[in-house]
Design a protein around this motif. Structure first.
Motif, PDB file in Angstrom:
ATOM      1  N   UNK A   8       0.831  -1.216   0.000  1.00  0.00           N
ATOM      2  CA  UNK A   8       0.000   0.000   0.000  1.00  0.00           C
ATOM      3  C   UNK A   8       0.862   1.262   0.000  1.00  0.00           C
ATOM      4  N   UNK A   9       1.869   1.312   0.853  1.00  0.00           N
ATOM      5  CA  UNK A   9       2.770   2.472   0.876  1.00  0.00           C
ATOM      6  C   UNK A   9       3.423   2.650  -0.492  1.00  0.00           C
ATOM      7  N   UNK A  45       4.376   1.416  12.223  1.00  0.00           N
ATOM      8  CA  UNK A  45       5.154   2.634  11.995  1.00  0.00           C
ATOM      9  C   UNK A  45       6.475   2.332  11.298  1.00  0.00           C
ATOM     10  N   UNK A  46       7.168   1.301  11.755  1.00  0.00           N
ATOM     11  CA  UNK A  46       8.481   0.995  11.194  1.00  0.00           C
ATOM     12  C   UNK A  46       8.390   0.414   9.782  1.00  0.00           C
ATOM     13  N   UNK A  47       7.357  -0.378   9.518  1.00  0.00           N
ATOM     14  CA  UNK A  47       7.174  -0.906   8.162  1.00  0.00           C
ATOM     15  C   UNK A  47       6.861   0.239   7.196  1.00  0.00           C
ATOM     16  N   UNK A  48       5.980   1.156   7.606  1.00  0.00           N
ATOM     17  CA  UNK A  48       5.675   2.313   6.764  1.00  0.00           C
ATOM     18  C   UNK A  48       6.942   3.134   6.515  1.00  0.00           C
ATOM     19  N   UNK A  49       7.698   3.384   7.557  1.00  0.00           N
ATOM     20  CA  UNK A  49       8.920   4.182   7.436  1.00  0.00           C
ATOM     21  C   UNK A  49       9.941   3.480   6.546  1.00  0.00           C
ATOM     22  N   UNK A  50      10.098   2.163   6.710  1.00  0.00           N
ATOM     23  CA  UNK A  50      11.029   1.422   5.865  1.00  0.00           C
ATOM     24  C   UNK A  50      10.631   1.526   4.394  1.00  0.00           C
ATOM     25  N   UNK A  51       9.349   1.321   4.090  1.00  0.00           N
ATOM     26  CA  UNK A  51       8.949   1.333   2.680  1.00  0.00           C
ATOM     27  C   UNK A  51       9.073   2.719   2.065  1.00  0.00           C
ATOM     28  N   UNK A  52       8.852   3.762   2.841  1.00  0.00           N
ATOM     29  CA  UNK A  52       9.104   5.095   2.293  1.00  0.00           C
ATOM     30  C   UNK A  52      10.577   5.270   1.948  1.00  0.00           C
TER      31      UNK A  52
END
Length: 199
Positions: A73-74, A159-166
């Motif tokens: 999704x990100x 939070x960390x998965x979203x941050x990693x994918x960004x």
């Protein structure tokens, strides 16, 4: 496969060769997102460490397929086809149900989040806000997750998965990385912390 030079597996030496050997898949395949770090192996080491710890650690309590869903999704929000293609294949492999995986992907594309619980939908809404408008996040956004029985530790996982994918999306998009020659859907073994091999 990228807009900058890379050092291929068969020409790598020293630390780079050792790192390549840690992350190889079948036939010594190294994903292009890792190959693009070859001129600075220290950044490859950092990238692989955070990827493994955030997305593939055995102590995560959210299901791995859901963490992959967040990543897909990100990547859609960032228009990063490389990561969409890789991680949707990983999602399908984890779910072992192509129909359900395709339903989830359709729901992500349409922002209807079909096939997902209210709690997981709230997690994706948080992911969207953190990706597109991080400055607008407030304590109430976290409270919505807690109200849906997502624990503080699981909020941190999201939070960390979203941050990693960004981070990964910007690495790929900023350097023109393509999937040419990649084997889609491989991932490291989550039960062995030091095993980075892709299978």
């Amino acid at each position: 496969m990228s807009w900058i030079d890379i050092i291929p597996f068969d020409k790598a030496q020293g630390k780079l060769k050792r790192l390549y050997e840690r992350v190889t898949g079948p036939n010594n395949n190294v994903d292009n997102i890792m190959l693009v770090h070859s001129l600075r192996p220290n950044t490859m080491e950092g990238h692989m460490a955070i990827y493994k710890k955030v997305l593939h650690h055995s102590e995560n309590t959210l299901p791995k397929w859901y963490l992959e869903t967040i990543g897909v999704y990100v990547s859609m929000l960032n228009h990063c086809n490389y990561c969409i293609d890789h991680h949707f294949e990983g999602l399908k492999k984890l779910m072992q149900n192509d129909e359900k995986a395709n339903q989830i992907k359709k729901g992500l594309i349409n922002n209807t989040f079909e096939g997902l619980t209210t709690a997981y939908t709230e997690g994706l809404k948080y992911a969207e806000k953190l990706t597109l408008k991080p400055f607008s996040l407030e304590k109430v956004d976290i409270q919505k997750l807690k109200e849906n029985k997502i624990s503080d530790g699981e909020i941190l996982e999201i939070n960390q998965v979203v941050s990693y994918f960004n981070y990964a999306n910007r690495t790929v998009l900023g350097l023109g990385v393509t999937t040419e020659g990649d084997i889609l859907g491989l991932s490291p073994n989550s039960s062995q912390e030091d095993n980075w091999k892709h299978q």
